[in-house]
Scaffold this active site. Sequence first.
Site, PDB file in Angstrom:
ATOM      1  N   TYR A 145      31.855 -18.720  33.700  1.00  0.00           N
ATOM      2  CA  TYR A 145      30.906 -19.812  33.505  1.00  0.00           C
ATOM      3  C   TYR A 145      29.661 -19.637  34.368  1.00  0.00           C
ATOM      4  CZ  TYR A 145      34.408 -22.316  30.857  1.00  0.00           C
ATOM      5  OH  TYR A 145      35.294 -22.683  29.885  1.00  0.00           O
ATOM      6  N   GLU A 156      25.838 -21.012  43.844  1.00  0.00           N
ATOM      7  CA  GLU A 156      25.306 -21.513  42.575  1.00  0.00           C
ATOM      8  C   GLU A 156      25.533 -23.025  42.493  1.00  0.00           C
ATOM      9  OE1 GLU A 156      23.416 -20.042  40.189  1.00  0.00           O
ATOM     10  OE2 GLU A 156      23.348 -22.174  39.745  1.00  0.00           O
ATOM     11  N   GLY A 212      32.160 -10.425  37.307  1.00  0.00           N
ATOM     12  CA  GLY A 212      32.682 -11.734  36.941  1.00  0.00           C
ATOM     13  C   GLY A 212      31.800 -12.334  35.858  1.00  0.00           C
ATOM     14  N   GLY A 255      37.883 -40.650  36.391  1.00  0.00           N
ATOM     15  CA  GLY A 255      38.107 -39.718  37.505  1.00  0.00           C
ATOM     16  C   GLY A 255      37.356 -38.433  37.245  1.00  0.00           C
ATOM     17  N   CYS A 279      35.769 -27.290  40.058  1.00  0.00           N
ATOM     18  CA  CYS A 279      35.255 -27.097  41.414  1.00  0.00           C
ATOM     19  C   CYS A 279      35.391 -28.240  42.396  1.00  0.00           C
ATOM     20  CB  CYS A 279      33.804 -26.638  41.338  1.00  0.00           C
ATOM     21  SG  CYS A 279      33.704 -24.970  40.664  1.00  0.00           S
TER      22      CYS A 279
HETATM   23  P1  NAD Z   1      35.591 -17.977  35.803  1.00  0.00           P
HETATM   24  O1  NAD Z   1      37.037 -17.987  36.004  1.00  0.00           O
HETATM   25  O2  NAD Z   1      35.005 -18.578  34.568  1.00  0.00           O
HETATM   26  O3  NAD Z   1      35.039 -16.462  35.857  1.00  0.00           O
HETATM   27  C1  NAD Z   1      35.416 -15.540  36.808  1.00  0.00           C
HETATM   28  C2  NAD Z   1      35.566 -14.177  36.145  1.00  0.00           C
HETATM   29  O4  NAD Z   1      35.753 -13.166  37.155  1.00  0.00           O
HETATM   30  C3  NAD Z   1      36.769 -14.064  35.214  1.00  0.00           C
HETATM   31  O5  NAD Z   1      36.327 -13.747  33.904  1.00  0.00           O
HETATM   32  C4  NAD Z   1      37.615 -12.933  35.820  1.00  0.00           C
HETATM   33  O6  NAD Z   1      38.214 -12.100  34.846  1.00  0.00           O
HETATM   34  C5  NAD Z   1      36.576 -12.155  36.608  1.00  0.00           C
HETATM   35  N1  NAD Z   1      37.135 -11.321  37.689  1.00  0.00           N
HETATM   36  C6  NAD Z   1      37.989 -11.691  38.669  1.00  0.00           C
HETATM   37  N2  NAD Z   1      38.250 -10.650  39.485  1.00  0.00           N
HETATM   38  C7  NAD Z   1      37.545  -9.597  39.001  1.00  0.00           C
HETATM   39  C8  NAD Z   1      37.398  -8.237  39.418  1.00  0.00           C
HETATM   40  N3  NAD Z   1      38.023  -7.781  40.497  1.00  0.00           N
HETATM   41  N4  NAD Z   1      36.600  -7.421  38.685  1.00  0.00           N
HETATM   42  C9  NAD Z   1      35.961  -7.890  37.580  1.00  0.00           C
HETATM   43  N5  NAD Z   1      36.054  -9.165  37.156  1.00  0.00           N
HETATM   44  C10 NAD Z   1      36.830 -10.022  37.854  1.00  0.00           C
HETATM   45  O7  NAD Z   1      34.944 -18.671  37.094  1.00  0.00           O
HETATM   46  P2  NAD Z   1      33.554 -19.477  37.189  1.00  0.00           P
HETATM   47  O8  NAD Z   1      33.745 -20.873  36.713  1.00  0.00           O
HETATM   48  O9  NAD Z   1      32.467 -18.652  36.639  1.00  0.00           O
HETATM   49  O10 NAD Z   1      33.402 -19.571  38.770  1.00  0.00           O
HETATM   50  C11 NAD Z   1      33.120 -18.428  39.553  1.00  0.00           C
HETATM   51  C12 NAD Z   1      32.775 -18.871  40.960  1.00  0.00           C
HETATM   52  O11 NAD Z   1      31.590 -19.672  40.940  1.00  0.00           O
HETATM   53  C13 NAD Z   1      33.831 -19.721  41.640  1.00  0.00           C
HETATM   54  O12 NAD Z   1      33.850 -19.391  43.006  1.00  0.00           O
HETATM   55  C14 NAD Z   1      33.319 -21.124  41.470  1.00  0.00           C
HETATM   56  O13 NAD Z   1      33.739 -21.971  42.513  1.00  0.00           O
HETATM   57  C15 NAD Z   1      31.835 -20.935  41.549  1.00  0.00           C
HETATM   58  N6  NAD Z   1      31.043 -21.950  40.824  1.00  0.00           N
HETATM   59  C16 NAD Z   1      31.423 -22.374  39.591  1.00  0.00           C
HETATM   60  C17 NAD Z   1      30.640 -23.291  38.895  1.00  0.00           C
HETATM   61  C18 NAD Z   1      31.035 -23.803  37.539  1.00  0.00           C
HETATM   62  O14 NAD Z   1      30.392 -24.710  37.054  1.00  0.00           O
HETATM   63  N7  NAD Z   1      32.052 -23.265  36.882  1.00  0.00           N
HETATM   64  C19 NAD Z   1      29.440 -23.737  39.450  1.00  0.00           C
HETATM   65  C20 NAD Z   1      29.069 -23.259  40.707  1.00  0.00           C
HETATM   66  C21 NAD Z   1      29.888 -22.366  41.385  1.00  0.00           C
HETATM   67  C1  UGA Z   2      29.593 -29.694  39.802  1.00  0.00           C
HETATM   68  C2  UGA Z   2      28.264 -29.904  40.523  1.00  0.00           C
HETATM   69  O1  UGA Z   2      27.545 -30.965  39.890  1.00  0.00           O
HETATM   70  C3  UGA Z   2      27.420 -28.639  40.496  1.00  0.00           C
HETATM   71  O2  UGA Z   2      26.227 -28.835  41.257  1.00  0.00           O
HETATM   72  C4  UGA Z   2      28.233 -27.501  41.101  1.00  0.00           C
HETATM   73  O3  UGA Z   2      27.516 -26.279  41.036  1.00  0.00           O
HETATM   74  C5  UGA Z   2      29.526 -27.347  40.344  1.00  0.00           C
HETATM   75  O4  UGA Z   2      30.259 -28.596  40.394  1.00  0.00           O
HETATM   76  C6  UGA Z   2      30.431 -26.304  40.900  1.00  0.00           C
HETATM   77  O5  UGA Z   2      30.345 -25.931  42.054  1.00  0.00           O
HETATM   78  O6  UGA Z   2      31.271 -25.891  40.100  1.00  0.00           O
HETATM   79  P1  UGA Z   2      30.387 -29.667  37.270  1.00  0.00           P
HETATM   80  O7  UGA Z   2      31.748 -29.805  37.854  1.00  0.00           O
HETATM   81  O8  UGA Z   2      30.152 -28.608  36.276  1.00  0.00           O
HETATM   82  O9  UGA Z   2      29.300 -29.421  38.440  1.00  0.00           O
HETATM   83  O10 UGA Z   2      29.959 -31.045  36.576  1.00  0.00           O
HETATM   84  P2  UGA Z   2      29.501 -32.473  37.160  1.00  0.00           P
HETATM   85  O11 UGA Z   2      28.400 -32.955  36.333  1.00  0.00           O
HETATM   86  O12 UGA Z   2      29.286 -32.444  38.609  1.00  0.00           O
HETATM   87  O13 UGA Z   2      30.753 -33.384  36.834  1.00  0.00           O
HETATM   88  C7  UGA Z   2      31.991 -33.230  37.508  1.00  0.00           C
HETATM   89  C8  UGA Z   2      32.935 -34.347  37.111  1.00  0.00           C
HETATM   90  O14 UGA Z   2      32.512 -35.593  37.657  1.00  0.00           O
HETATM   91  C9  UGA Z   2      33.027 -34.559  35.605  1.00  0.00           C
HETATM   92  O15 UGA Z   2      34.360 -34.845  35.245  1.00  0.00           O
HETATM   93  C10 UGA Z   2      32.153 -35.777  35.387  1.00  0.00           C
HETATM   94  O16 UGA Z   2      32.485 -36.478  34.232  1.00  0.00           O
HETATM   95  C11 UGA Z   2      32.435 -36.572  36.638  1.00  0.00           C
HETATM   96  N1  UGA Z   2      31.372 -37.534  36.993  1.00  0.00           N
HETATM   97  C12 UGA Z   2      30.117 -37.095  37.284  1.00  0.00           C
HETATM   98  C13 UGA Z   2      31.667 -38.889  37.076  1.00  0.00           C
HETATM   99  O17 UGA Z   2      32.810 -39.313  36.834  1.00  0.00           O
HETATM  100  N2  UGA Z   2      30.681 -39.763  37.446  1.00  0.00           N
HETATM  101  C14 UGA Z   2      29.418 -39.360  37.730  1.00  0.00           C
HETATM  102  O18 UGA Z   2      28.572 -40.217  38.066  1.00  0.00           O
HETATM  103  C15 UGA Z   2      29.126 -37.987  37.649  1.00  0.00           C
END
Ligand code: NAD
Ligand code: UGA
Length: 464
Positions: free
Chosen positions: A15, A162, A12, A272, A277
Site C-alpha cells: 500500500y 510515510e 516492498g 472504532g 497502522c
Molecule cells: P504491505 O504489507 O502492503 O506491503 C509490504 C510488502 O513488502 C509486501 O508485499 C511484502 O511481500 C513485501 N516484502 C516483505 N519483505 C520483503 C523482502 N525481504 N523483499 C521484498 N519484498 C518484501 O505493507 P504496507 O501497508 O505497504 O506498509 C509498509 C510499511 O509502511 C509498514 O511499516 C507500515 O507501517 C508503513 N505505513 C503504512 C501505511 C498504510 O497506509 N498502509 C501508511 C504509512 C506507513
Molecule cells: C493513518 C494516518 O491517517 C496516516 O497519516 C498514516 O500514514 C497511516 O495511518 C499509517 O501510518 O498507516 P489510515 O489508517 O490509512 O491512515 O486511515 P485514517 O484515515 O487515519 O483512518 C484510520 C481509522 O480511523 C479508520 O478506521 C477510520 O474510519 C477511523 N476514523 C478516522 C474515525 O473513526 N474517526 C475519524 O475522525 C477519523
Amino acid sequence: ADAMVTRVGCIGAGYVGGPTCAVIALKCPDIRVTVCDMNPTRIGQWNSDKLPVFEPGLDEIVQKCRGVNLFFTTDVVATIQESEVLFISVNTPTKTYGHGKGRAANLKYVESVAREIAKVARGNKIVVEKSTVPVKSAQSIADILKANRNSQNKFQVLSNPEFLAEGTAIEDLLNPDRILIGGEDSPDGWKAIETLSSVYKRWIPADRIITMNTWSSELSKLVANAFLAQRISAINAVSAVCEATGADVGQVALAVGKDSRIGPRFLQASVGFGGSCFQKDILNLVYICESLNLPEVAEFWLNVVSINDYQKQRFAKRIVNCLFNTVSGKRIAIMGFAFKKNTGDTRESAAIYVSAHLLEEGARLAVYDPKVEADQVTRDLNNVTGTPDVVRDQVEVCSDPYEAARGAHALVICTEWDVFQTLDYARIFAGMPKPAYVFDGRKILDHEKLTKIGFEVETIGKRV
Ligand code: NAD
Ligand code: UGA
C-alpha cells in the site's frame, strides 16, 4: 549537480511502496523507478489491469508511467544494484511470538532487506527507511550494512516516514502536509538528506520538507499516528457519555472542533478505528516506553487502544441487546467491511470484530462491501473466529446491497461508503422482518428519514 538522482528503487510493493513510487515516477519523468517485491503474485497484479491496491487515481498514474519509467519486478538483486536511492517499504507488523509478543514491531522483514542490500550492493547507496519502525531502527540497518560491506561501498541511512492515508493516498502523496527526512548529523548525512530532498522538491514546496535527526524522525511517525488515534478514542469515549445523557456527539465535536487550537478534523465518532497502522504503531510506542522503563507513559498510550476495543465491543453488544437479546439464527446485513471508505483494505477493520461477535451469538451474516472480495471476508473471519465451519455455514457475501439487506433483521453500517447514503431505504424496509433495525456505526445516514420510513435507528453518540 552531484545530487541528481536518476534511479530510485523500492523494496516492498504494498500500500505504501506501490502508490509512493507511482507518484515519484509521475512527477520525475527522468528518474527510472523500480518497485520490487518477493511476492510474485503481487508483482503480477501490479503488472496487470487489476492492481493489488485500490486507490482513487492510482490506476491512471500506473497506466501512464508503467513501462516508461515505472517498473514492477520480483528481481530484488537487480533493483538493489541499479538504484542510487533505495526505499525500504516492507511490512512491520506486530510481533506474534517471543519477547514483545502482541506489542513490539516485528522487524524481520526490514532486517532481511538490510542484509540483502549489504550482500549484493555495489557502490554508494542512500538507503531510505520508509516503513514505520521503532526509534533507533536506522541504527540497526546501518550496523548491518557496515558489518557486511565491502570496502568500495558507502551507505547512508535516512528515515523518511510515510504519512499517506489509505483511500486518499494519491492526493496525500501529490500534496502532502509535510515530507519528513531524518539523517545523520554529519557532512555525509546532510548530503544524503539533500539528495533525497531534491527528488521531493520536484513537486513539493521546499518549506514543506522538514529535516531533523534520525531518531526524532522515527519517533515523530509513531507519535503522529498515536495523536491521530488518540483524538478518535477521545471522541469515542465522549460518545458513550452522549448516549447516556441525550447529548449528541456530532454537536459536541462541532463545538469543540471550532476552537482553532483543537481543529475540526479527526473528531468523527465511530464504531472504532481500524487499519493496519494505528493499533500496531501505538502498541509499538507502548512497548518502547515499557522497555525504557516509563510505565506511566506506556499506560497513557495503551488506553487509546483500550477505548477503541471498548467502543467496538459496546457497539456489537448494543446490536444484540436491541434485537431482544438474541440474534441466534437471525440474518443481519453487514454494510461495509473495509476499515474505511475508498479502500478495499480490511486490516483490523471494526467490521471484522463486530461480525465475529455476532457470529459467536449465532447470527447469520450477509456481508456487502463495494471493494472487498468475498474470499477476503472469509479469510478475515476465519482468522479471527478460528471456526471456518461456522463462517462457511453462517456467512454469505453479497455483491449487491439490496440482496444483503433482503430478509435481514438489521442493517449494520460498518464502513462510511458514500453509496450507503443513497440507497432506496423504503425498498429495503419493505423486504425486512419487523421491527427493522439500522445500526449506523458511522453516523452517515439520515436518521430522521429512516425513522419516518419505519426503521428503529441506533447510532453512535446520539439517541435517535
Ligand atoms: P504491505 O504489507 O502492503 O506491503 C509490504 C510488502 O513488502 C509486501 O508485499 C511484502 O511481500 C513485501 N516484502 C516483505 N519483505 C520483503 C523482502 N525481504 N523483499 C521484498 N519484498 C518484501 O505493507 P504496507 O501497508 O505497504 O506498509 C509498509 C510499511 O509502511 C509498514 O511499516 C507500515 O507501517 C508503513 N505505513 C503504512 C501505511 C498504510 O497506509 N498502509 C501508511 C504509512 C506507513
Ligand atoms: C493513518 C494516518 O491517517 C496516516 O497519516 C498514516 O500514514 C497511516 O495511518 C499509517 O501510518 O498507516 P489510515 O489508517 O490509512 O491512515 O486511515 P485514517 O484515515 O487515519 O483512518 C484510520 C481509522 O480511523 C479508520 O478506521 C477510520 O474510519 C477511523 N476514523 C478516522 C474515525 O473513526 N474517526 C475519524 O475522525 C477519523
